[in-house]
Design a protein around this motif. Structure first.
Motif, PDB file in Angstrom:
ATOM      1  N   LYS A 178     -13.868 -12.105   3.123  1.00  0.00           N
ATOM      2  CA  LYS A 178     -12.639 -11.698   3.817  1.00  0.00           C
ATOM      3  C   LYS A 178     -12.666 -12.186   5.269  1.00  0.00           C
ATOM      4  O   LYS A 178     -11.633 -12.548   5.829  1.00  0.00           O
TER       5      LYS A 178
ATOM      6  N   THR B  81       7.065  -6.150   9.196  1.00  0.00           N
ATOM      7  CA  THR B  81       6.166  -5.180   9.834  1.00  0.00           C
ATOM      8  C   THR B  81       5.397  -5.846  10.972  1.00  0.00           C
ATOM      9  O   THR B  81       5.312  -5.307  12.081  1.00  0.00           O
TER      10      THR B  81
ATOM     11  N   TYR C  78       1.040   5.416  -1.839  1.00  0.00           N
ATOM     12  CA  TYR C  78       1.226   6.726  -1.186  1.00  0.00           C
ATOM     13  C   TYR C  78       2.305   7.524  -1.937  1.00  0.00           C
ATOM     14  O   TYR C  78       2.178   8.732  -2.119  1.00  0.00           O
TER      15      TYR C  78
ATOM     16  N   TYR D 115     -17.154  -4.694   9.123  1.00  0.00           N
ATOM     17  CA  TYR D 115     -17.557  -3.316   9.453  1.00  0.00           C
ATOM     18  C   TYR D 115     -18.564  -2.747   8.461  1.00  0.00           C
ATOM     19  O   TYR D 115     -19.158  -1.703   8.705  1.00  0.00           O
TER      20      TYR D 115
ATOM     21  N   PHE E 110       0.829  -1.207   0.000  1.00  0.00           N
ATOM     22  CA  PHE E 110       0.000   0.000   0.000  1.00  0.00           C
ATOM     23  C   PHE E 110       0.860   1.254   0.000  1.00  0.00           C
ATOM     24  O   PHE E 110       0.499   2.267  -0.592  1.00  0.00           O
TER      25      PHE E 110
ATOM     26  N   PRO F 180       4.340   4.218  14.228  1.00  0.00           N
ATOM     27  CA  PRO F 180       5.629   3.616  13.904  1.00  0.00           C
ATOM     28  C   PRO F 180       5.814   3.354  12.414  1.00  0.00           C
ATOM     29  O   PRO F 180       4.843   3.334  11.648  1.00  0.00           O
TER      30      PRO F 180
ATOM     31  N   TYR G  86       7.704  -6.409  14.021  1.00  0.00           N
ATOM     32  CA  TYR G  86       7.946  -5.307  14.968  1.00  0.00           C
ATOM     33  C   TYR G  86       6.660  -4.878  15.668  1.00  0.00           C
ATOM     34  O   TYR G  86       6.682  -4.519  16.848  1.00  0.00           O
TER      35      TYR G  86
ATOM     36  N   LEU H 140       8.426   0.793   9.704  1.00  0.00           N
ATOM     37  CA  LEU H 140       9.397  -0.309   9.654  1.00  0.00           C
ATOM     38  C   LEU H 140      10.845   0.186   9.648  1.00  0.00           C
ATOM     39  O   LEU H 140      11.700  -0.387  10.317  1.00  0.00           O
TER      40      LEU H 140
ATOM     41  N   SER I  89     -14.189  -6.181   5.298  1.00  0.00           N
ATOM     42  CA  SER I  89     -15.327  -5.522   4.638  1.00  0.00           C
ATOM     43  C   SER I  89     -16.313  -6.487   3.990  1.00  0.00           C
ATOM     44  O   SER I  89     -17.266  -6.044   3.356  1.00  0.00           O
TER      45      SER I  89
ATOM     46  N   GLY J 236      -5.927  -8.433   4.629  1.00  0.00           N
ATOM     47  CA  GLY J 236      -4.953  -7.860   3.683  1.00  0.00           C
ATOM     48  C   GLY J 236      -3.599  -8.549   3.775  1.00  0.00           C
ATOM     49  O   GLY J 236      -3.453  -9.586   4.438  1.00  0.00           O
ATOM     50  N   GLY J 237      -2.621  -7.958   3.108  1.00  0.00           N
ATOM     51  CA  GLY J 237      -1.279  -8.546   3.077  1.00  0.00           C
ATOM     52  C   GLY J 237      -0.676  -8.616   4.468  1.00  0.00           C
ATOM     53  O   GLY J 237      -0.303  -9.690   4.963  1.00  0.00           O
ATOM     54  N   VAL J 238      -0.569  -7.462   5.126  1.00  0.00           N
ATOM     55  CA  VAL J 238      -0.052  -7.427   6.497  1.00  0.00           C
ATOM     56  C   VAL J 238      -1.014  -8.189   7.412  1.00  0.00           C
ATOM     57  O   VAL J 238      -0.597  -8.949   8.287  1.00  0.00           O
TER      58      VAL J 238
ATOM     59  N   SER K 128      -4.258   0.408  10.448  1.00  0.00           N
ATOM     60  CA  SER K 128      -3.555   0.864   9.236  1.00  0.00           C
ATOM     61  C   SER K 128      -4.518   1.559   8.278  1.00  0.00           C
ATOM     62  O   SER K 128      -4.128   1.918   7.172  1.00  0.00           O
TER      63      SER K 128
ATOM     64  N   ALA L 212      -4.602   3.765   4.738  1.00  0.00           N
ATOM     65  CA  ALA L 212      -5.321   3.241   3.562  1.00  0.00           C
ATOM     66  C   ALA L 212      -6.515   4.127   3.185  1.00  0.00           C
ATOM     67  O   ALA L 212      -6.859   4.246   2.011  1.00  0.00           O
TER      68      ALA L 212
ATOM     69  N   PHE M 261      -0.550   2.682  12.092  1.00  0.00           N
ATOM     70  CA  PHE M 261       0.620   2.401  11.237  1.00  0.00           C
ATOM     71  C   PHE M 261       0.346   2.508   9.744  1.00  0.00           C
ATOM     72  O   PHE M 261       1.170   2.078   8.927  1.00  0.00           O
TER      73      PHE M 261
ATOM     74  N   ARG N 199      -9.698  -2.363  -2.658  1.00  0.00           N
ATOM     75  CA  ARG N 199     -10.037  -3.433  -1.699  1.00  0.00           C
ATOM     76  C   ARG N 199     -10.376  -4.752  -2.359  1.00  0.00           C
ATOM     77  O   ARG N 199     -11.062  -5.580  -1.776  1.00  0.00           O
TER      78      ARG N 199
END
Ligand code: NDP
Length: 325
Positions: A177, A127, A46, A192, A42, A264, A130, A266, A173, A151-153, A216, A241, A238, A315
């Motif tokens: 999922k 990620t 950005y 949600y 993601f 935080p 930590y 990474l 969502s 998601g990925g993380v 996130s 999105a 963190f 998404r």
């Protein structure tokens, strides 16, 4: 010549161009990696949109990948041509057949870890390492809230929490999922799009709420996340999105229970080669134990990076997405 994705201005995915470039020679402390698989994140969106600023334009994109060392700088002593390596930090430019980066960002890949697994795991898995093991050391039996759990993380977090005996409530969502997050170890899920997150957290925790919330999503969930925290709980904000959190009134933290907040990243945890290696060792050990499996939900050709980013931003993806050069 080698193919790479670059952008010359900020904007939608149409600013991404596939170009031919001359392979750069590594500087004394650098290594040139021939990418075999590239991680989509993601954060890449950005930098493209301008929410985060690259050092200069035109810029390469991406900071996660895996492949073989093709050339080493004169002062690099611990890596050799042909070594299998992976990275999840360092300069932008991973969306490419060849990526030159400082050797301190590379870890050697265990033989059992494929390039695809590594590209799906390095940035996201480090990620989670930590966040769950350093920012807040969640303990067995504790109930935590994790947004974007499919998601990925998120899917890595579900599995890691399960391995620790931590009860992870994951927000998602859709029912699909939710099922995926559960299959990956989430203790409970909240959809949600049809459920009230704060109300469900109260129910699931018997009114106690959570000692820590991992958020996130950012702008859209900030307030809700604070409302899911027990007194003196920690909000780990963190990602962005849904957009960046701005204009925070610190008094809100007092009103909602003397809360803590951290923002935080990474790079501040994997801040040198020693820390990076220790974090990667823990990640690879979890993988080797079988407690962590890599969920690659989507694969795209490098040339289709724009399509991949569109799917991530809207998404449509689950788990990790990789690009193949
Ligand atoms: P994901 O695969 O988790 O994709 C983002 C997910 O966020 C979507 O699938 C969606 O899940 C959810 N989401 C909620 N609101 C929105 C919205 N408005 N637009 C788009 N998606 C939304 O991405 P990654 O695994 O690559 O990254 C997850 C987050 O972690 C990102 O915010 C990223 O910036 C952050 N991150 C931060 C790091 C750090 O060190 N600070 C390092 C790595 C990642 P759903 O449909 O279930 O709502």
């Amino acid at each position: 010549m080698a193919k790479r994705i670059q952008f010359s201005r900020h904007g939608g995915t149409d600013v991404l161009e596939l170009i031919d470039s001359q392979p750069a020679a590594p500087g004394p402390l650098e290594v040139r990696v021939r990418n075999r698989a590239i991680g989509l994140n993601f954060i890449d969106t950005y930098y493209r949109s301008g929410l985060y600023q690259p050092p200069s334009l035109p810029s390469g994109l991406g900071c996660e990948g895996a492949g073989e060392v093709e050339a080493v700088g004169s002062a690099v002593t611990h890596l050799q041509v042909g070594d299998r390596v992976a990275y999840g930090t360092g300069p932008l430019g991973a969306y490419a057949e060849l990526h030159v980066l400082p050797a301190q960002h590379l870890v050697r890949l265990p033989d059992a870890v494929s390039f695809e697994q590594a590209a799906a795991l390095m940035l996201k898995g480090l990620t989670v390492q930590y966040l769950l093991r350093q920012t807040y050391r969640a303990e067995a039996g504790q109930t935590i809230l994790w947004h974007a759990a499919a998601g990925g993380v998120g899917l890595i977090a579900c599995q890691w929490a399960r391995a620790l005996g931590v009860k992870l409530i994951g927000t998602v969502s859709s029912p699909e999922k939710a099922a995926l997050a559960k299959a990956n170890g989430a203790w409970a899920t909240i959809d949600y799009s049809r459920e009230d997150v704060v109300q469900r957290v109260l129910e699931l925790t018997g009114g106690a709420k959570c000692p820590v919330v991992y958020d996130s999503v950012g702008k859209d969930t900030w307030e809700r996340s604070l409302d899911c925290l027990a007194p003196r709980g920690l909000l780990v904000s963190f990602g962005n999105a849904s957009g960046a959190v701005t204009g925070v009134n610190l008094g809100v933290l007092a009103q909602k229970g003397s809360l803590y907040v951290t923002r935080p990243t990474l790079g501040n945890y994997a801040s040198n080669a020693e820390h990076l290696q220790a974090m990667a060792d823990e990640l690879f050990a979890l993988l080797a134990s079988g407690a962590l499996q890599v969920e690659i939900g989507q694969r795209y050709a490098l040339a289709d990076a724009a399509k991949a980013q569109e799917a991530l931003s809207s998404r449509q993806t689950t788990g990790s997405t990789i690009l193949l050069p």
